[in-house]
Enzyme design. Structure first.
Site, PDB file in Angstrom:
ATOM      1  N   GLY A  14       0.858  -1.185   0.000  1.00  0.00           N
ATOM      2  CA  GLY A  14       0.000   0.000   0.000  1.00  0.00           C
ATOM      3  C   GLY A  14       0.893   1.233   0.000  1.00  0.00           C
ATOM      4  N   PHE A  15       0.366   2.335   0.527  1.00  0.00           N
ATOM      5  CA  PHE A  15       1.138   3.586   0.501  1.00  0.00           C
ATOM      6  C   PHE A  15       2.421   3.462   1.309  1.00  0.00           C
ATOM      7  CE2 PHE A  15      -3.129   5.216  -0.474  1.00  0.00           C
ATOM      8  CZ  PHE A  15      -2.822   5.959  -1.604  1.00  0.00           C
ATOM      9  N   GLY A  16       2.340   2.820   2.490  1.00  0.00           N
ATOM     10  CA  GLY A  16       3.510   2.718   3.357  1.00  0.00           C
ATOM     11  C   GLY A  16       4.560   1.780   2.787  1.00  0.00           C
ATOM     12  N   VAL A  80       0.277 -13.240   4.012  1.00  0.00           N
ATOM     13  CA  VAL A  80       1.039 -13.566   5.222  1.00  0.00           C
ATOM     14  C   VAL A  80       0.056 -13.967   6.310  1.00  0.00           C
ATOM     15  CG1 VAL A  80       2.457 -12.543   7.055  1.00  0.00           C
ATOM     16  CG2 VAL A  80       2.972 -12.056   4.655  1.00  0.00           C
ATOM     17  N   GLU A 172     -17.912  11.687   0.954  1.00  0.00           N
ATOM     18  CA  GLU A 172     -17.630  11.527  -0.475  1.00  0.00           C
ATOM     19  C   GLU A 172     -18.628  10.568  -1.120  1.00  0.00           C
ATOM     20  OE1 GLU A 172     -12.885  12.537   0.041  1.00  0.00           O
ATOM     21  OE2 GLU A 172     -13.502  10.459  -0.191  1.00  0.00           O
ATOM     22  N   ASP A 301      -1.513   2.293   8.582  1.00  0.00           N
ATOM     23  CA  ASP A 301      -2.775   2.031   9.276  1.00  0.00           C
ATOM     24  C   ASP A 301      -2.689   0.899  10.289  1.00  0.00           C
ATOM     25  OD1 ASP A 301      -3.876   3.978   7.742  1.00  0.00           O
ATOM     26  OD2 ASP A 301      -5.396   2.719   6.787  1.00  0.00           O
ATOM     27  N   ALA A 317      -3.060   8.445   4.139  1.00  0.00           N
ATOM     28  CA  ALA A 317      -1.965   8.066   3.239  1.00  0.00           C
ATOM     29  C   ALA A 317      -0.647   8.802   3.538  1.00  0.00           C
ATOM     30  CB  ALA A 317      -2.414   8.287   1.797  1.00  0.00           C
TER      31      ALA A 317
HETATM   32  C1  LIG Z   1     -12.361   4.398   0.967  1.00  0.00           C
HETATM   33  C2  LIG Z   1     -11.118   5.032   1.553  1.00  0.00           C
HETATM   34  C3  LIG Z   1     -10.867   6.372   1.292  1.00  0.00           C
HETATM   35  C4  LIG Z   1      -9.724   6.973   1.811  1.00  0.00           C
HETATM   36  N1  LIG Z   1      -9.482   8.303   1.531  1.00  0.00           N
HETATM   37  C5  LIG Z   1      -8.341   8.873   1.954  1.00  0.00           C
HETATM   38  C6  LIG Z   1      -8.016  10.215   1.600  1.00  0.00           C
HETATM   39  O1  LIG Z   1      -8.794  10.887   0.912  1.00  0.00           O
HETATM   40  N2  LIG Z   1      -6.821  10.731   2.019  1.00  0.00           N
HETATM   41  C7  LIG Z   1      -5.952  10.002   2.781  1.00  0.00           C
HETATM   42  O2  LIG Z   1      -4.882  10.482   3.112  1.00  0.00           O
HETATM   43  N3  LIG Z   1      -6.233   8.730   3.156  1.00  0.00           N
HETATM   44  C8  LIG Z   1      -7.396   8.156   2.757  1.00  0.00           C
HETATM   45  N4  LIG Z   1      -7.690   6.857   3.108  1.00  0.00           N
HETATM   46  C9  LIG Z   1      -6.775   6.159   4.040  1.00  0.00           C
HETATM   47  C10 LIG Z   1      -5.557   5.654   3.306  1.00  0.00           C
HETATM   48  O3  LIG Z   1      -5.932   4.964   2.134  1.00  0.00           O
HETATM   49  C11 LIG Z   1      -4.795   4.745   4.264  1.00  0.00           C
HETATM   50  O4  LIG Z   1      -4.428   5.496   5.394  1.00  0.00           O
HETATM   51  C12 LIG Z   1      -3.556   4.175   3.595  1.00  0.00           C
HETATM   52  O5  LIG Z   1      -3.916   3.357   2.523  1.00  0.00           O
HETATM   53  C13 LIG Z   1      -2.723   3.388   4.611  1.00  0.00           C
HETATM   54  O6  LIG Z   1      -1.619   2.860   3.951  1.00  0.00           O
HETATM   55  P1  LIG Z   1      -0.975   1.486   4.427  1.00  0.00           P
HETATM   56  O7  LIG Z   1       0.233   1.292   3.604  1.00  0.00           O
HETATM   57  O8  LIG Z   1      -0.866   1.487   5.907  1.00  0.00           O
HETATM   58  O9  LIG Z   1      -2.079   0.390   4.086  1.00  0.00           O
HETATM   59  P2  LIG Z   1      -2.834   0.040   2.695  1.00  0.00           P
HETATM   60  O10 LIG Z   1      -2.636   1.139   1.699  1.00  0.00           O
HETATM   61  O11 LIG Z   1      -4.194  -0.323   3.095  1.00  0.00           O
HETATM   62  O12 LIG Z   1      -2.028  -1.212   2.185  1.00  0.00           O
HETATM   63  C14 LIG Z   1      -2.034  -2.431   2.862  1.00  0.00           C
HETATM   64  C15 LIG Z   1      -1.544  -3.491   1.899  1.00  0.00           C
HETATM   65  O13 LIG Z   1      -1.287  -4.674   2.634  1.00  0.00           O
HETATM   66  C16 LIG Z   1      -1.787  -5.782   1.942  1.00  0.00           C
HETATM   67  N5  LIG Z   1      -2.075  -6.789   2.945  1.00  0.00           N
HETATM   68  C17 LIG Z   1      -2.926  -6.713   3.990  1.00  0.00           C
HETATM   69  N6  LIG Z   1      -2.901  -7.846   4.716  1.00  0.00           N
HETATM   70  C18 LIG Z   1      -2.002  -8.660   4.114  1.00  0.00           C
HETATM   71  C19 LIG Z   1      -1.533  -9.969   4.398  1.00  0.00           C
HETATM   72  N7  LIG Z   1      -1.964 -10.677   5.452  1.00  0.00           N
HETATM   73  N8  LIG Z   1      -0.623 -10.528   3.562  1.00  0.00           N
HETATM   74  C20 LIG Z   1      -0.173  -9.836   2.480  1.00  0.00           C
HETATM   75  N9  LIG Z   1      -0.582  -8.599   2.176  1.00  0.00           N
HETATM   76  C21 LIG Z   1      -1.476  -8.003   2.984  1.00  0.00           C
HETATM   77  C22 LIG Z   1      -3.021  -5.246   1.239  1.00  0.00           C
HETATM   78  O14 LIG Z   1      -3.381  -6.060   0.122  1.00  0.00           O
HETATM   79  C23 LIG Z   1      -2.571  -3.859   0.832  1.00  0.00           C
HETATM   80  O15 LIG Z   1      -1.970  -3.842  -0.443  1.00  0.00           O
HETATM   81  C24 LIG Z   1      -8.827   6.231   2.609  1.00  0.00           C
HETATM   82  C25 LIG Z   1      -9.088   4.872   2.865  1.00  0.00           C
HETATM   83  C26 LIG Z   1     -10.223   4.294   2.331  1.00  0.00           C
HETATM   84  C27 LIG Z   1     -10.492   2.825   2.596  1.00  0.00           C
END
Ligand SMILES: Cc1cc2nc3c(=O)[nH]c(=O)nc-3n(C[C@H](O)[C@H](O)[C@H](O)COP(=O)(O)OP(=O)(O)OC[C@H]3O[C@@H](n4cnc5c(N)ncnc54)[C@H](O)[C@@H]3O)c2cc1C
Length: 420
Positions: A14-16, A80, A172, A301, A317
């Protein structure tokens, strides 16, 4: 003799996770990204897929394509399901395990029904492309059925759309459904007029956008009501069923309820036996490491990291991206024998859009609302999308939609006809 390079495993693209991989691309390490999906998803625009404004491929990019030029990086498509921090192994659902010297957990969060998981069947949440296309199907099917249903309560229930949760995603979604049902497609139907649909936004708290300044919450409420959305504040939902939603002593008949009210972190804390907060997020140290496990970072997250004043940073994000980069740079520092620095979040502002030309932005000392804020919202989202193709397609779709009100992705996938 082959040199042993430190193995960095990043779980989640994801983003992180992607920000971490990018910061490590020239480091003397081997990077393995493990994700259960083959694509990176731009979640902030998911609501536009759910409301037929964009197609799924416009907001997703294959992970392999994103990291194809990172010579030190390999991608594994698998889920995982455990981590052994002592033997430094990540176990995969496919039966394999991957060894690591350093681990970055970036597995995000999913929606939570506050212990009422049975509601999920009737009130889908929005987290994945599958969720978005399922919601799109539900909304479009309700409109199709309403077209052929005679006047009466049954038809009104089909034309009532309830969104639970008054945060950015709820607003939204509600704004986009109102535009879809009341403006964009009513001219394609014979029996649905712009004013026969109801969109209701229910929020348990006393205001919309609770993390924004009060004045912007009020502006958001006025803007969304201007689109014809009925806002119910201070109303926790008591029950969700196939035929409606109970709020206080009212029952709202509807066939389309969308859940935008709560999130729960991935089970990463459980894998490690680490301390977590009420939302299941790993409580990390100020350097993003899991306390007591120095070679494991948790970010985005799935982590709870104290911000200014000790309040945990929000699940957005920019936090995930900055933490991903910080975790990667910390690994490089540690390999060079330097100390790992604490993480400092730079807050560049909070955005939420309301319909086709309104948004609110909180830059801290400065706030913005109205069409100017909406334009800035559009530019920021196109800029942060991954890949030139997606930027181009999304920009062109928005321009087309803005000029014509048309929503090009109005496809009901799967079996749309009623069974005999
Ligand atoms: C509908 C929606 C709208 C949003 N709008 C905004 C916005 O306008 N602005 C903003 O800043 N933020 C927004 N967010 C929040 C933002 O998207 C999250 O804060 C961000 O994606 C967090 O990044 P991350 O890398 O922690 O997790 P994510 O981007 O959620 O990535 C997690 C990744 O881990 C993978 N994963 C999970 N579990 C496993 C596992 N067991 N094994 C292997 N892979 C796994 C998933 O497939 C995914 O690719 C929104 C979120 C949603 C759901």
């Amino acid at each position: 003799m082959t040199e042993h390079r430190p193995q960095v495993v990043i779980v989640g693209a994801g983003f992180g996770g992607l920000a971490a991989a990018k910061a490590l691309r020239k480091a003397p390490v081997d990077v393995t990204i493990v994700d259960q999906r083959n694509h990176h998803l731009f979640q902030p625009l998911l609501y536009q897929v759910a409301t037929a404004g964009l197609s799924p491929a416009d907001i997703a990019t294959p992970i392999r394509a994103i990291v194809k030029d990172n010579a030190n990086t390999t991608v594994v498509l698998d889920r995982v399901n455990g981590v052994d921090a002592t033997t430094r192994q990540v176990t995969l659902a496919g039966g394999r395990s991957v060894r690591f010297d350093w681990l970055i957990l970036a597995t995000g969060a999913h929606h939570s029904y506050f212990g009422r998981d049975a509601w999920a069947e009737h009130a889908p949440g929005l987290k994945t492309l599958d969720d978005a296309t399922a919601i799109r199907r539900k909304v479009l099917l309700a409109l199709e059925k309403a077209e052929t249903e005679g006047p009466g309560d049954g038809r009104q229930a089909l034309l009532t759309f309830v969104v639970v949760g008054g945060g950015p995603t709820g607003i939204e979604m509600a704004g986009a459904i109102a535009e879809l049902a009341r403006r964009s497609i009513s001219k394609d139907f014979r029996n649905i007029t712009p004013h026969c649909s109801r969109v209701i936004l229910i929020e348990a708290g006393e205001r919309l956008l609770p993390t924004f300044p009060r004045a912007l919450s009020e502006k958001a409420r006025q803007s969304i009501e201007g689109l014809g959305v009925e806002v119910m504040l201070g109303h926790p939902v008591n029950d969700v069923a196939a035929d409606g939603v109970s709020v206080g002593n009212r029952f709202i008949p509807t066939h389309t309820t969308i859940w935008a009210a709560g999130v729960r972190a991935s089970p990463a804390a459980y894998w490690l036996g680490a301390e977590c907060d009420r939302a299941g997020r790993i409580v990390v140290g100020d350097d993003l490491r899991v306390p007591g496990i120095d070679h494991v970072f948790a970010i985005g997250d799935t982590a709870s990291c104290p911000g200014p004043g000790g309040t945990p940073l929000p699940g957005v994000a920019p936090v995930a991206k900055q933490q991903g980069r910080h975790a990667a740079l910390s690994i490089i520092r540690a390999l060079e024998g330097r100390t790992v620095a604490p993480f400092r979040y730079r807050d560049y502002g909070n955005l939420a859009t309301i319909g086709r030309h309104r948004a609110v932005i909180d830059f801290g000392r400065l706030t913005m609302s109205g069409p100017g804020a909406w334009l800035l919202w559009c530019v920021a989202h196109i800029f942060f999308l991954v890949g030139f193709r997606n930027r181009f397609v999304v920009g062109a779709s928005w321009l087309w939609n803005y000029l014509t009100f048309e929503r090009g992705a109005r496809l009901i996938t799967g079996d749309a006809a009623p069974s005999a």
